[in-house]
Design an enzyme around this catalytic site. Structure first.
Site, PDB file in Angstrom:
ATOM      1  N   LYS A 114      34.567  35.158  32.514  1.00 26.75           N
ATOM      2  CA  LYS A 114      34.006  34.132  33.675  1.00 26.75           C
ATOM      3  C   LYS A 114      33.734  32.871  32.319  1.00 26.75           C
ATOM      4  CE  LYS A 114      33.474  36.036  37.812  1.00 26.75           C
ATOM      5  NZ  LYS A 114      34.639  35.449  38.446  1.00 26.75           N
ATOM      6  N   LYS A 198      44.495  39.746  37.477  1.00 23.58           N
ATOM      7  CA  LYS A 198      44.095  39.700  39.417  1.00 23.58           C
ATOM      8  C   LYS A 198      44.649  38.512  39.988  1.00 23.58           C
ATOM      9  CE  LYS A 198      39.658  40.359  40.093  1.00 23.58           C
ATOM     10  NZ  LYS A 198      38.724  39.901  40.853  1.00 23.58           N
ATOM     11  N   LYS A 201      39.564  35.426  43.967  1.00 21.15           N
ATOM     12  CA  LYS A 201      39.070  34.348  45.535  1.00 21.15           C
ATOM     13  C   LYS A 201      38.804  32.812  43.891  1.00 21.15           C
ATOM     14  CE  LYS A 201      35.628  36.845  47.015  1.00 21.15           C
ATOM     15  NZ  LYS A 201      35.284  36.741  45.673  1.00 21.15           N
TER      16      LYS A 201
HETATM   17  N1  AQP Z   1      43.225  41.276  43.138  1.00 21.58           N
HETATM   18  C1  AQP Z   1      41.878  42.609  44.066  1.00 21.58           C
HETATM   19  N2  AQP Z   1      41.375  44.376  44.276  1.00 21.58           N
HETATM   20  C2  AQP Z   1      41.037  45.025  44.828  1.00 21.58           C
HETATM   21  N3  AQP Z   1      40.289  44.415  44.575  1.00 21.58           N
HETATM   22  C3  AQP Z   1      39.914  43.383  44.408  1.00 21.58           C
HETATM   23  N4  AQP Z   1      38.648  42.985  44.502  1.00 21.58           N
HETATM   24  C4  AQP Z   1      38.437  41.685  44.812  1.00 21.58           C
HETATM   25  N5  AQP Z   1      39.902  41.831  43.968  1.00 21.58           N
HETATM   26  C5  AQP Z   1      40.537  42.526  44.527  1.00 21.58           C
HETATM   27  C6  AQP Z   1      37.366  43.803  45.297  1.00 21.58           C
HETATM   28  O1  AQP Z   1      36.784  43.512  46.311  1.00 21.58           O
HETATM   29  C7  AQP Z   1      35.615  43.730  45.812  1.00 21.58           C
HETATM   30  C8  AQP Z   1      34.321  41.735  46.066  1.00 21.58           C
HETATM   31  O2  AQP Z   1      34.641  40.639  45.209  1.00 21.58           O
HETATM   32  P1  AQP Z   1      33.507  39.639  44.737  1.00 21.58           P
HETATM   33  O3  AQP Z   1      33.099  39.183  45.896  1.00 21.58           O
HETATM   34  O4  AQP Z   1      32.565  41.224  44.357  1.00 21.58           O
HETATM   35  O5  AQP Z   1      33.990  39.392  43.616  1.00 21.58           O
HETATM   36  P2  AQP Z   1      35.195  39.819  42.149  1.00 21.58           P
HETATM   37  O6  AQP Z   1      35.274  41.618  42.341  1.00 21.58           O
HETATM   38  O7  AQP Z   1      34.650  39.189  41.392  1.00 21.58           O
HETATM   39  O8  AQP Z   1      36.460  39.696  42.775  1.00 21.58           O
HETATM   40  P3  AQP Z   1      37.130  37.836  42.582  1.00 21.58           P
HETATM   41  O9  AQP Z   1      37.793  37.775  44.549  1.00 21.58           O
HETATM   42  O10 AQP Z   1      37.634  37.617  41.936  1.00 21.58           O
HETATM   43  O11 AQP Z   1      35.459  36.820  43.286  1.00 21.58           O
HETATM   44  P4  AQP Z   1      35.564  36.028  42.445  1.00 21.58           P
HETATM   45  O12 AQP Z   1      36.454  35.455  42.219  1.00 21.58           O
HETATM   46  O13 AQP Z   1      34.581  35.526  43.131  1.00 21.58           O
HETATM   47  O14 AQP Z   1      34.392  36.266  41.468  1.00 21.58           O
HETATM   48  C9  AQP Z   1      34.685  44.116  44.765  1.00 21.58           C
HETATM   49  O15 AQP Z   1      34.542  45.463  44.951  1.00 21.58           O
HETATM   50  C10 AQP Z   1      36.124  43.760  43.834  1.00 21.58           C
HETATM   51  O16 AQP Z   1      36.701  44.279  43.307  1.00 21.58           O
END
Ligand code: AQP
Length: 333
Positions: A114, A198, A201
């Site tokens: 990030k 990946k 979001k």
């Molecule tokens: N692509 C993915 N496949 C499987 N699991 C996923 N998770 C996120 N993306 C995938 C899981 O969703 C949970 C919540 O995620 P988070 O909100 O803590 O943020 P993150 O892990 O950083 O996921 P994002 O979507 O990439 O959000 P941003 O970009 O905002 O940081 C976690 O259990 C995660 O593993």
């Protein structure tokens, strides 16, 4: 009566939820509530680590509660709450930040990913120290298991290290050592437009959003990047696009990857395969979207969050008092 083990997890309201969040997290959460004392929250303090529009943060937070309920979380079984409603999270964070090393935080893959995209001078301290708050979230509830997708397991490992460090330092079992639990299929759903990345979001390229119109979802899947060849085989190195679609199909059908491969044996057209994947995703998301809309209209979200914050605060404050006492902060008896 034997105490039940505790499960805890959360989602950051940083962007519209994706199919990755559904498969890696949302859907998994409700599997715990019958056998574990389960705590699922919205990590809204974590959402401030990168710039975010306040109105979007607020509406997205509400959306996630509705998604939790639509995915089957039952507020009578699971404590559902907002992180910022339970002040013990921020308080434990300000204690534990003194026990985590800069070196440890700078090795976190998510921070490296990030921060790379930001101007060096404008990387917020909160982004760097984000795992400390996550460690506090987990340790406050004496959590046994943390259901997460692939990208969060490193943070849970660090949580174990810090819990162990505190226990050693104060020569008592102050904290439990939690364990990350990943879904057997679908711990890392990849982008449909670039299967080496990946589905995320906060970097939404090639994402399927849970709120997308069903026709849009079909179109996105039909135009997903695939590979040369025509066999439906799981081979992450040479066929990342097909492997990702196969993973989506298998996880939503509650099958192993091998069984999904068998299911598509003899199919030689990627178009036919993609149509089956799109049908499966729509079969799952159509009733899910319907429930989500009904929940938003029902007006129950505020009550769920109020009740959840009360239950969570009671438990979190007990741990916080124990920690304050242990480290030498004055507590009135
Ligand atoms: N692509 C993915 N496949 C499987 N699991 C996923 N998770 C996120 N993306 C995938 C899981 O969703 C949970 C919540 O995620 P988070 O909100 O803590 O943020 P993150 O892990 O950083 O996921 P994002 O979507 O990439 O959000 P941003 O970009 O905002 O940081 C976690 O259990 C995660 O593993």
């Amino acid at each position: 009566m034997e105490e039940r083990k505790r499960a805890l997890s959360a989602i950051k309201p940083t962007g519209n939820l994706t199919l990755g969040n559904y498969i890696g997290a949302l859907r998994e959460f409700s599997k715990f509530q019958d056998n574990y004392e389960t705590f699922i929250f919205i990590a809204d303090l974590h959402a401030l680590t990168l710039p975010i529009d306040p109105a979007f943060l607020r509406s997205n937070t509400k959306d996630i509660v509705a998604f939790y309920l639509a995915a089957g979380l039952d507020p009578n079984k699971t404590t559902i709450f907002l992180q910022s409603d339970v002040s013990a999270h921020a308080e434990l964070n300000s204690i534990l930040i003194n026990y985590v090393y800069m070196g440890e935080l700078s090795r976190m893959t998510q921070f490296k990913d990030k921060s790379q995209k930001l101007n060096k001078e404008a990387i917020g301290v909160g982004l760097f120290a984000y795992p400390v708050l996550m460690i506090s979230d987990i340790l406050l509830y004496n959590t046994d298991v943390v259901p997460v997708g692939d990208d969060q397991t490193q943070h849970v490992e660090l949580t174990r290290d810090i819990a162990h460090r505190m226990n050693e330092r104060y020569k008592k079992e102050l904290f439990k050592l939690p364990q990350a639990i990943k879904p057997s299929v679908g711990a890392r759903i990849m982008s449909l437009s670039d299967p080496s990345k990946k589905m995320s979001k906060s970097d939404p390229k090639g994402d399927i959003f849970l709120k997308d119109d069903l026709n849009v979802i079909r179109k996105k899947i039909m135009s997903a990047v695939t590979d040369t060849g025509h066999e439906i085989k799981y081979d992450q190195e040479n066929k990342p696009g097909i492997s990702n679609l196969l993973t989506i199909y298998a996880s939503l059908s509650n099958m192993s990857i091998q069984d999904a491969e068998k299911h598509f044996e003899g199919v030689t057209q990627y178009g036919e395969f993609k149509k089956a994947v799109a049908d499966k995703v729509i079969e799952v998301l159509e009733p899910f979207q319907q429930k989500y809309k009904e929940i938003l209209q029902s007006g129950i979200i505020d009550k769920v969050l109020d009740d959840g914050a009360k239950k969570a605060s009671y438990i979190a404050n007990k741990t916080l008092r124990k920690v304050k006492k242990t480290v030498g902060l004055y507590i009135h008896e």
